[in-house]
Design an enzyme around this catalytic site. Structure first.
Site, mmCIF file in Angstrom:
data_model
loop_
_atom_site.group_PDB
_atom_site.id
_atom_site.type_symbol
_atom_site.label_atom_id
_atom_site.label_comp_id
_atom_site.label_asym_id
_atom_site.label_seq_id
_atom_site.Cartn_x
_atom_site.Cartn_y
_atom_site.Cartn_z
ATOM 1 N N CYS A 47 0.816 -1.229 0.000
ATOM 2 C CA CYS A 47 0.000 0.000 0.000
ATOM 3 C C CYS A 47 0.848 1.276 0.000
ATOM 4 C CB CYS A 47 -0.937 0.000 1.192
ATOM 5 S SG CYS A 47 -0.129 -0.405 2.752
ATOM 6 N N HIS A 59 -2.525 7.015 2.922
ATOM 7 C CA HIS A 59 -1.072 7.121 3.062
ATOM 8 C C HIS A 59 -0.594 8.321 2.244
ATOM 9 C CE1 HIS A 59 -1.141 3.392 5.097
ATOM 10 N NE2 HIS A 59 -0.529 2.604 4.230
HETATM 11 N N1 LIG Z 1 -4.676 -3.381 6.257
HETATM 12 C C1 LIG Z 1 -4.070 -2.982 5.132
HETATM 13 O O1 LIG Z 1 -4.231 -1.841 4.652
HETATM 14 C C2 LIG Z 1 -3.191 -3.941 4.369
HETATM 15 C C3 LIG Z 1 -2.589 -3.483 3.198
HETATM 16 C C4 LIG Z 1 -1.807 -4.365 2.453
HETATM 17 C C5 LIG Z 1 -1.627 -5.646 2.890
HETATM 18 N N2 LIG Z 1 -2.194 -6.096 4.050
HETATM 19 C C6 LIG Z 1 -1.992 -7.514 4.404
HETATM 20 O O2 LIG Z 1 -3.241 -8.200 4.228
HETATM 21 C C7 LIG Z 1 -3.349 -9.264 5.176
HETATM 22 C C8 LIG Z 1 -4.613 -9.089 5.995
HETATM 23 O O3 LIG Z 1 -4.514 -7.851 6.683
HETATM 24 P P1 LIG Z 1 -5.669 -7.333 7.637
HETATM 25 O O4 LIG Z 1 -5.272 -5.967 8.047
HETATM 26 O O5 LIG Z 1 -6.998 -7.527 6.975
HETATM 27 O O6 LIG Z 1 -5.534 -8.375 8.880
HETATM 28 P P2 LIG Z 1 -6.627 -8.773 9.975
HETATM 29 O O7 LIG Z 1 -7.642 -7.710 10.124
HETATM 30 O O8 LIG Z 1 -5.854 -9.200 11.171
HETATM 31 O O9 LIG Z 1 -7.365 -10.077 9.339
HETATM 32 C C9 LIG Z 1 -6.717 -11.294 9.209
HETATM 33 C C10 LIG Z 1 -7.607 -12.347 8.554
HETATM 34 O O10 LIG Z 1 -6.854 -13.563 8.463
HETATM 35 C C11 LIG Z 1 -7.522 -14.605 9.194
HETATM 36 N N3 LIG Z 1 -6.558 -15.444 9.890
HETATM 37 C C12 LIG Z 1 -5.735 -15.092 10.908
HETATM 38 N N4 LIG Z 1 -5.000 -16.160 11.305
HETATM 39 C C13 LIG Z 1 -5.381 -17.205 10.512
HETATM 40 C C14 LIG Z 1 -5.009 -18.572 10.454
HETATM 41 N N5 LIG Z 1 -4.090 -19.084 11.253
HETATM 42 N N6 LIG Z 1 -5.593 -19.358 9.512
HETATM 43 C C15 LIG Z 1 -6.525 -18.849 8.677
HETATM 44 N N7 LIG Z 1 -6.928 -17.552 8.685
HETATM 45 C C16 LIG Z 1 -6.362 -16.745 9.614
HETATM 46 C C17 LIG Z 1 -8.423 -13.897 10.184
HETATM 47 O O11 LIG Z 1 -9.498 -14.750 10.548
HETATM 48 P P3 LIG Z 1 -10.208 -14.658 12.010
HETATM 49 O O12 LIG Z 1 -11.099 -13.449 12.000
HETATM 50 O O13 LIG Z 1 -10.976 -15.924 12.063
HETATM 51 O O14 LIG Z 1 -9.110 -14.572 13.027
HETATM 52 C C18 LIG Z 1 -8.858 -12.686 9.362
HETATM 53 O O15 LIG Z 1 -9.886 -13.052 8.464
HETATM 54 C C19 LIG Z 1 -2.067 -9.213 6.014
HETATM 55 O O16 LIG Z 1 -1.147 -10.151 5.495
HETATM 56 C C20 LIG Z 1 -1.566 -7.787 5.832
HETATM 57 O O17 LIG Z 1 -0.189 -7.716 5.993
HETATM 58 C C21 LIG Z 1 -2.985 -5.255 4.798
#
Ligand SMILES: NC(=O)c1ccc[n+]([C@@H]2O[C@H](COP(=O)([O-])OP(=O)(O)OC[C@H]3O[C@@H](n4cnc5c(N)ncnc54)[C@H](OP(=O)(O)O)[C@@H]3O)[C@@H](O)[C@H]2O)c1
Length: 361
Positions: free
Chosen positions: A158, A251
């Protein structure tokens, strides 16, 4: 499109997953039929699993509330219900790499928001306005994976979306050196102020792994396909500092730049506002009509006024002026969870569909 493609979202309950759900409500080509998350959420309805964690401004779409959440790790089961998946799970890099490949091997294309495969040589990392031709490596990836239609495509981090598009727009002037500071929103860490109160009125001068991504990923996006792999561009040289700031979404980047051939300010602005690519030519459903806007007011772009430009899919640039050490300096802004995450991935999936890489099973 006669019949919508059936979509699954891996990590549907998280911040980025929720953004996918919100963006895909009423999408003309794609319909969310499957939501998957960790074993903690599996078996519950989407509404129950998300509970009080819904972080979008718009209400949870009715169509997903009663979907029963599947376990991401039950690959065959999830894959059998969909034509392709978006991946936004938060697991270790190695786990994500393995699970995304496992999905691809079930002949299910994976369009990923994660960083795990961004440096796999035959996985395209695409901003569709800049390097849609990198999808060409998918045929080599399929050979490696032994698949007919399954593959992985990713979008970049991002943080780079607020300045990397300018480098593509200014290519003919030879961007040579960049000094960048990013001011990054807390939603980039999957957080709101409610779950990260220490960020109110605060600045944290460290975001793990972000500076390396911000310096290197633009070079891969600006690279070329050679012998079935993406080869990085060797310029510009980029050095970056990434700072977390008390902003919910958006950002900002402050950039100093040197060129091989120094252009005029008017030439630079003209190249920005006329820059377009495959999404605009193919009129993809989520494509911003104008990808980059230039704002003349000296106090723009501002997060509160400009983050939602083109529904969060456009990039806002301002304060371009000559500098006493570098050729120019400017400020860029983009929406980190729309263009920088789920929206960027949806646009990649639309481009992949328009180019015939994603089809109904
Ligand atoms: N936020 C941003 O702007 C952004 C930008 C670019 C990239 N990212 C990347 O995108 C990914 C998700 O980010 P996020 O901010 O959405 O994270 P988040 O809010 O913490 O969500 C994580 C998701 O992954 C699932 N999960 C966690 N542990 C798991 C496991 N062991 N097995 C299967 N599923 C699992 C969670 O399910 P439960 O609800 O069941 O725990 C939830 O659906 C990350 O890798 C992050 O680095 C984020």
């Amino acid at each position: 499109m006669e019949k919508k493609l059936r979509v699954g979202i891996l990590g549907a309950t998280g911040m980025v997953g929720q953004r996918f759900i919100a963006l895909l409500e009423n999408h003309p080509w794609f319909e969310v039929v499957t939501v998957a998350a960790s074993p903690r959420s599996a078996g519950k309805t989407y509404e129950e699993a998300v509970g009080g964690r819904w972080k979008m401004d718009t209400p949870m779409p009715e169509a997903v509330k009663k979907l029963v959440v599947l376990n991401v790790n039950e690959v065959e089961k999830v894959a059998s219900t969909v034509d392709f998946v978006f991946s936004a799970v938060d697991m270790t890099k190695e786990e994500i790499k393995a699970i995304e490949e496992a999905y691809a091997k079930t002949e299910t294309p994976v369009v990923s928001n994660n960083s795990a495969h961004r440096w796999t040589p035959d996985v395209p990392m695409v901003v569709p306005e800049i390097n849609a031709e990198h999808f060409g490596v998918i045929k080599d990836q399929k050979k490696r994976l032994g698949t007919q239609r399954g593959f992985i495509a990713v979008k970049p981090n991002c943080s780079i979306q607020s300045y990397a598009p300018c480098l593509a727009a200014w290519k003919e002037f030879g961007p040579k050196e960049l000094v960048v500071t990013t001011y990054q929103a807390i939603s980039g860490a999957g957080k709101t102020f409610k779950d990260w109160p220490e960020m109110e009125g605060n600045i944290i001068p460290y975001i793990g792994g972000e500076e390396e991504k911000s310096e290197k990923e633009p070079l891969r996006v600006l690279g070329k396909v050679e012998n079935g792999q993406i080869v990085m561009a060797d310029s510009p040289k980029i050095t970056c500092q990434c700072v977390r700031v008390p902003v919910l979404n958006g950002h900002t980047a402050a950039v100093f730049i040197n060129f091989e051939k120094k252009p005029s300010k008017e030439e630079l602005i003209e190249k920005l506002v006329t820059f377009k690519g495959f999404p605009q030519e193919a009129e993809l459903p989520s494509a911003p009509k104008q990808f980059i806007q230039y704002l003349e007011e000296e106090n723009r772009p501002q997060v509160t006024l400009d983050v939602n430009y083109e529904n969060g899919m456009g990039v806002s640039i301002g304060r371009l002026r000559e500098d006493s050490i570098y050729d120019y300096k400017f400020i860029g802004l983009s929406h980190n969870t729309v263009r920088g995450a789920a929206g960027g991935a949806v646009l990649c999936a639309e481009a992949l569909t328009a180019k015939g890489y994603i089809q109904a099973k």
